[in-house]
Write an enzyme that holds these catalytic residues in place. Structure first.
Site, PDB file in Angstrom:
ATOM      1  N   ASP A 217       0.942  -1.032   0.072  1.00 32.57           N
ATOM      2  CA  ASP A 217      -0.139  -0.105  -0.187  1.00 32.57           C
ATOM      3  C   ASP A 217       0.980   1.367  -0.730  1.00 32.57           C
ATOM      4  O   ASP A 217       1.698   1.187   1.180  1.00 32.57           O
ATOM      5  CB  ASP A 217      -1.014   0.245   1.155  1.00 32.57           C
ATOM      6  CG  ASP A 217      -1.935   1.008   0.973  1.00 32.57           C
ATOM      7  OD1 ASP A 217      -1.937   2.548   0.527  1.00 32.57           O
ATOM      8  OD2 ASP A 217      -3.380   0.383   1.144  1.00 32.57           O
ATOM      9  N   GLU A 260      -4.063   2.516  -4.621  1.00 35.30           N
ATOM     10  CA  GLU A 260      -2.961   2.750  -4.663  1.00 35.30           C
ATOM     11  C   GLU A 260      -2.524   0.903  -3.799  1.00 35.30           C
ATOM     12  O   GLU A 260      -1.456   0.954  -3.276  1.00 35.30           O
ATOM     13  CB  GLU A 260      -2.625   3.394  -3.640  1.00 35.30           C
ATOM     14  CG  GLU A 260      -2.935   3.525  -2.162  1.00 35.30           C
ATOM     15  CD  GLU A 260      -4.303   4.633  -2.156  1.00 35.30           C
ATOM     16  OE1 GLU A 260      -4.805   4.925  -1.041  1.00 35.30           O
ATOM     17  OE2 GLU A 260      -5.270   4.690  -2.805  1.00 35.30           O
TER      18      GLU A 260
END
Length: 339
Positions: A217, A260
């Site tokens: 992440d 993301e």
């Protein structure tokens, strides 16, 4: 000895066989051409395709019963006007004597062939001539009979159907690949991940081998979008993807999991080995500098590593990796946490 009708029925059966994506047109058409050569008792059969079906300039040889195709095998329309006139009209050319038939004399005068007799039948695509199937005989005083012409035209139709089926198969493969690709980063998407991880799980169970996942992440990605705009955010994602791909093995799979978030499938990899790889990825991301419109952006990422035990489900392992990412975030980000 087959009758002409039996030979055509046999050809129809062969042309109906399922095909796969082949390395070359030679492989795709080999069985049809070999069958035609055997029945017509000719020295060679070749398939030639027009370079541009709407604005034809030349014919290129794509398949032959000879051992290999000469890469220079092509016929330019400007050199062979009489021959091309008949082909582009969709006419079958049954020349018993290449040297004297006005439709084929150009072929011999330009040293294109030493063949004595040629039977060329047109391949059609959507009603337009796409190419020819050329049957060649070196026997003196060879005569093409009506049954030969009928069979050769059936052979051309069989080649046409095979080529159309091949193009459809290629298009289906391309569409399938597009459905599995994230258009921004070029990575595989979540849909692909779901299929690939199941395949990796099946292999793991069969081979009794380790299998691990890394969840990634990007840190503070929303801040990048807010401060610099989504255009730069997209550039960051692309750079991240390219950077990570360069650090992975061929058997590893990096997918964009959403936004993301990214996930890596690591076959034959223990949790400890996955942790070492995650640390290498973390360091390489931390060292990235992304330049855009006189701006320099630095980015980091948090990593969660989880090994999938033989009895663990895919969902359980993804959850473990996700929890590990959350722990990495709580620990200050830009670090690796194993489950």
């Amino acid at each position: 000895m087959l009758t002409p009708q039996q030979a055509r029925q046999r050809l129809r059966r062969i042309s109906s066989l399922n095909i796969e994506l082949a390395e070359s047109f030679d492989q795709l058409l080999n069985d049809l051409l070999s069958e035609g050569k055997h029945f017509l008792c000719v020295d060679k059969i070749s398939v030639w395709l027009i370079d541009n079906i709407d604005v034809p300039k030349k014919l290129n040889c794509i398949a032959t019963t000879e051992s290999k195709i000469c890469t220079s095998s092509s016929l330019g329309i400007h050199k062979y006007p009489n021959y091309f006139e008949n082909i582009l009209l969709g006419n079958t050319i049954a020349a018993n004597n290449v040297a004297t038939d006005i439709r084929t004399t150009e072929l011999q005068s330009h040293n294109q062939t030493n063949t004595r007799a040629i039977l060329d039948t047109v391949i059609f695509h959507n009603g337009k001539p796409q190419g020819v199937v050329s049957c060649e005989s070196n026997i003196q005083h060879h005569i093409w009979h009506d049954e030969d012409i009928i069979y050769a035209e059936s052979l051309a139709d069989s080649c046409s159907r095979r080529l159309m089926a091949y193009e459809t198969l290629k298009l289906q493969k391309q569409l399938r690949e597009l459905a599995f690709v994230d258009t921004l980063t070029g990575l595989k998407n979540r849909r692909y991940f779901n299929e690939r991880v199941q395949s990796a799980k099946n292999s793991q169970y069969r081979l009794q081998s380790p299998l691990s996942l890394i969840m990634i992440d990007l840190d503070h990605f929303k801040r990048i979008n807010d401060e610099f705009g989504h255009e730069l955010g997209d550039i960051v994602l692309k750079h991240f993807a390219k950077n990570c791909l360069g650090k992975l093995r061929l058997e590893d799979t990096l997918c964009r999991y959403g936004g993301e978030e990214f996930i890596v499938i690591l076959p034959y990899t223990t949790e400890a080995q996955a942790g070492l790889l995650a640390e290498r990825l973390r360091t390489s991301i931390e060292n990235m500098s992304i330049y855009h419109e006189q701006k320099v952006v630095k980015v980091t990422a948090s990593f969660g590593v989880a090994e999938m035990g033989l009895e663990d489900s895919i969902e359980e392992t993804i959850k473990k990796a996700d929890i590990a990412v959350y722990a990495a975030k709580k620990s200050g980000r830009n670090c690796v946490v194993s489950s």
